[in-house]
Design a protein around this motif. Structure first.
Motif, PDB file in Angstrom:
ATOM      1  N   TYR A 373      40.442  47.905  30.422  1.00  0.00           N
ATOM      2  CA  TYR A 373      41.705  48.552  30.784  1.00  0.00           C
ATOM      3  C   TYR A 373      42.500  49.021  29.559  1.00  0.00           C
ATOM      4  O   TYR A 373      43.694  49.281  29.647  1.00  0.00           O
ATOM      5  CB  TYR A 373      42.539  47.617  31.672  1.00  0.00           C
ATOM      6  CG  TYR A 373      41.865  47.366  33.012  1.00  0.00           C
ATOM      7  CD1 TYR A 373      41.739  48.390  33.946  1.00  0.00           C
ATOM      8  CD2 TYR A 373      41.308  46.121  33.314  1.00  0.00           C
ATOM      9  CE1 TYR A 373      41.093  48.178  35.162  1.00  0.00           C
ATOM     10  CE2 TYR A 373      40.667  45.899  34.528  1.00  0.00           C
ATOM     11  CZ  TYR A 373      40.555  46.930  35.446  1.00  0.00           C
ATOM     12  OH  TYR A 373      39.908  46.739  36.647  1.00  0.00           O
ATOM     13  N   ARG A 416      42.801  45.183  43.635  1.00  0.00           N
ATOM     14  CA  ARG A 416      42.710  46.047  42.465  1.00  0.00           C
ATOM     15  C   ARG A 416      43.955  46.923  42.482  1.00  0.00           C
ATOM     16  O   ARG A 416      44.345  47.442  43.532  1.00  0.00           O
ATOM     17  CB  ARG A 416      41.456  46.945  42.527  1.00  0.00           C
ATOM     18  CG  ARG A 416      40.161  46.158  42.777  1.00  0.00           C
ATOM     19  CD  ARG A 416      38.935  46.954  42.362  1.00  0.00           C
ATOM     20  NE  ARG A 416      38.915  47.138  40.914  1.00  0.00           N
ATOM     21  CZ  ARG A 416      38.637  48.283  40.314  1.00  0.00           C
ATOM     22  NH1 ARG A 416      38.353  49.364  41.040  1.00  0.00           N
ATOM     23  NH2 ARG A 416      38.655  48.390  39.002  1.00  0.00           N
ATOM     24  N   LEU A 431      39.439  38.172  38.356  1.00  0.00           N
ATOM     25  CA  LEU A 431      40.581  37.293  38.089  1.00  0.00           C
ATOM     26  C   LEU A 431      40.668  36.130  39.084  1.00  0.00           C
ATOM     27  O   LEU A 431      41.196  35.071  38.742  1.00  0.00           O
ATOM     28  CB  LEU A 431      41.892  38.093  38.098  1.00  0.00           C
ATOM     29  CG  LEU A 431      42.125  38.972  36.863  1.00  0.00           C
ATOM     30  CD1 LEU A 431      43.456  39.718  36.968  1.00  0.00           C
ATOM     31  CD2 LEU A 431      42.106  38.161  35.566  1.00  0.00           C
TER      32      LEU A 431
HETATM   33  P1  ADP Z   1      38.405  44.165  38.535  1.00  0.00           P
HETATM   34  O1  ADP Z   1      38.678  44.304  37.066  1.00  0.00           O
HETATM   35  O2  ADP Z   1      36.969  44.009  38.847  1.00  0.00           O
HETATM   36  O3  ADP Z   1      39.054  45.225  39.331  1.00  0.00           O
HETATM   37  P2  ADP Z   1      39.869  41.673  38.397  1.00  0.00           P
HETATM   38  O4  ADP Z   1      40.025  40.626  39.459  1.00  0.00           O
HETATM   39  O5  ADP Z   1      39.281  41.281  37.113  1.00  0.00           O
HETATM   40  O6  ADP Z   1      39.050  42.819  39.092  1.00  0.00           O
HETATM   41  O7  ADP Z   1      41.299  42.288  38.145  1.00  0.00           O
HETATM   42  C1  ADP Z   1      42.132  42.643  39.246  1.00  0.00           C
HETATM   43  C2  ADP Z   1      43.028  43.792  38.872  1.00  0.00           C
HETATM   44  O8  ADP Z   1      43.974  43.385  37.869  1.00  0.00           O
HETATM   45  C3  ADP Z   1      42.296  44.953  38.250  1.00  0.00           C
HETATM   46  O9  ADP Z   1      41.738  45.791  39.230  1.00  0.00           O
HETATM   47  C4  ADP Z   1      43.399  45.615  37.460  1.00  0.00           C
HETATM   48  O10 ADP Z   1      44.190  46.399  38.321  1.00  0.00           O
HETATM   49  C5  ADP Z   1      44.254  44.458  36.997  1.00  0.00           C
HETATM   50  N1  ADP Z   1      43.946  44.018  35.619  1.00  0.00           N
HETATM   51  C6  ADP Z   1      43.243  42.939  35.254  1.00  0.00           C
HETATM   52  N2  ADP Z   1      43.208  42.805  33.895  1.00  0.00           N
HETATM   53  C7  ADP Z   1      43.935  43.830  33.401  1.00  0.00           C
HETATM   54  C8  ADP Z   1      44.302  44.238  32.080  1.00  0.00           C
HETATM   55  N3  ADP Z   1      43.918  43.566  30.987  1.00  0.00           N
HETATM   56  N4  ADP Z   1      45.064  45.347  31.956  1.00  0.00           N
HETATM   57  C9  ADP Z   1      45.472  46.026  33.049  1.00  0.00           C
HETATM   58  N5  ADP Z   1      45.155  45.693  34.314  1.00  0.00           N
HETATM   59  C10 ADP Z   1      44.401  44.602  34.507  1.00  0.00           C
END
Ligand code: ADP
Length: 469
Positions: A373, A416, A431
């Protein structure tokens, strides 16, 4: 009637245990025993029984002296006196002191129970007007005694201070177990081990007793008192989780085979002859969708495995070693996006009770997100340090950030942020996996983020304590 507390003061061990365990407890009474009048007095003051049944001839202070002492201290607890031989003089003395009944050994169990029942009945009739005849401490103890979860309390020398009815039943604790060393009374090594754990003050464990019951055990160190364990049986929940996990594994496995077939045929299509640009576009779309389903299936299986629990395989772990390893394995990813990586990983940090593979997975997921990201040329970093009783892992980036609204939802399964749906691929499970791993280590995780400026995830993991009490 049942639930009333009855104190038996009797120096003959066999008799007091027989009366408590074989006669009173099966009737639903809550008996405790004392081998002499002095211990009887202490228990009478602290436990405030509804009835005292005492032998007259005891080592040291005798039964009537016990009653006299209680009366002079303002304790009017109904009293049954037991004697080896009847004497008129003793009977007169007993009646004068207000003894409610007088039994001569050997007595019939029916007479004994009838006297107990009658006296307690009279007493409860006298007490009807009062909301509760119990002193606050006795009230609390009665509540704890009747709690649906087993409760055990030990002092600082690991002697048993309290156990309730459920604990007595699950762990076959005899009524004379009070003030005895824990390891002499409790035969289940898992439970004894739990009390000996050198862990933070408030800890949750899962323990498996005799391959029959699974408990969620909550250990609390009580400063100046000892340790308390409250157990909650989760055998049926575990069974349910196992069934669910089996289902997920079966479905995931069964879906992988047709997906492999689809992939195979798409590849074959290309070999059958040149595709038109439109046909090529369509096959690329198929490949992309198949890969997304495969990624979701893998994450879902991981999540299901973690949900089933991993805290039985925890071991003293150096988080900094795992963090350095994760950094090395992601180097190619940030270099491919020309990102600058900042690392600040401490050395010789305190150990954490951890699952190394899961901790690596947790750090890797955070790192992959930070890289994913953050646009090309941005900055990504990781800090690992100790603060008090915790190891702190921070993963930060100067990426797209997360809106305040989305911050509260990012740990949900499949969530997401709407802003990334078109631009970044993902399953929305990373996450959730991270959070579950952190919580499986008794840790905490939170996010700080400003849209278009960057994001920092902070994880706190409790270190292994040298001493708990
Ligand atoms: P994924 O990355 O597979 O979509 P995650 O559960 O890892 O799923 O993350 C959920 C959501 O949190 C992501 O879709 C994104 O919108 C947001 N996100 C997670 N980490 C970051 C980051 N470092 N910077 C910006 N947005 C993030």
């Amino acid at each position: 009637m049942s639930g009333q507390r009855i104190l038996i003061v009797e120096d003959a061990e066999a008799t007091r245990n027989f009366l408590a365990t074989e006669i009173l407890a099966p009737q639903g009474y809550l008996p405790k025993t004392a081998p002499n009048a002095e211990t009887g007095l202490t228990l009478a003051y602290s436990w405030q029984p509804d009835l005292i049944i005492s032998d007259h001839l005891l080592p040291g202070m005798n039964g009537l002296q016990l009653l006299e002492t209680l009366k002079s201290n303002g304790y009017n607890i109904p009293f049954i006196l037991i004697t080896a031989e009847g004497s008129e003089n003793l009977a007169v003395q007993a009646m004068r002191l207000g003894v409610r009944d007088y039994l001569i050994k050997p007595f019939k169990i029916n007479d004994f129970l009838e006297a107990v029942e009658r006296i307690l009945q009279e007493q409860s009739e006298n007490n009807v007007a009062k909301p509760s005849s119990l002193a606050p401490t006795a009230l609390l103890e009665t509540m704890l005694w009747n709690a649906t979860d087993p409760v055990l309390l030990t002092d600082e020398q690991s002697r048993i201070l309290f156990f309730n009815a459920q604990a007595q039943q699950y762990f076959q604790i005899s009524t004379g177990a009070l003030y005895q060393p824990l390891e002499r009374v409790i035969t289940q090594p898992e439970l004894v081990d739990l009390f000996q754990h050198k862990t933070p003050n408030l800890v949750d464990y899962e323990i498996n007793l005799e391959e029959r019951y699974i408990f969620n055990a909550h250990l609390t160190a009580l400063r100046g008192i000892g340790k308390m364990v409250i157990l909650h049986e989760i055998t049926h929940l575990k069974e349910l989780e196992r069934t669910k996990s089996e289902l997920v594994t079966t479905i995931s496995h069964d879906l992988r085979s047709p997906l492999t077939t689809i992939l195979g045929y798409v590849e074959l299509l290309e070999r059958m002859g040149p595709l038109t640009p439109q046909q090529k576009k369509f096959t690329e779309n198929i490949l992309f969708s198949v890969r997304s389903i495969t990624a979701t299936l893998s994450d879902f299986m991981e999540l299901s495995k973690i949900e089933t629990g991993f805290n039985k395989s925890l071991e003293p772990t150096q988080v900094e070693v795992i963090a350095n390893y994760a950094i090395q394995t992601h180097r190619a990813q940030w270099e491919a996006k020309s990102q600058v990586f900042h690392e600040e990983v401490g050395t010789e940090l305190a150990l954490v009770l951890g699952h190394p593979i899961r901790l690596k997975q947790m750090i890797a997921n955070l790192l992959q997100n930070a890289i994913k990201y953050t646009p090309e040329g941005g900055e990504v970093g990781m800090r690992v340090y100790q603060e008090g009783d915790f190891i702190i892992v921070q993963v930060m980036d100067t990426g797209i950030g997360i809106s305040v609204e989305d911050q509260s939802r990012i740990f949900e399964k499949f969530f997401r942020a709407p802003s990334v749906l078109e631009t970044h691929h993902g399953t929305g499970l990373g996450l959730s996996i991270v959070k579950m791993i952190v919580e499986g280590h008794q840790g905490r995780i939170w996010v700080q983020s400003i849209p278009n400026e960057g994001t920092t995830f902070t994880v706190m993991l409790p270190i292994i304590q040298e001493e708990t009490v």
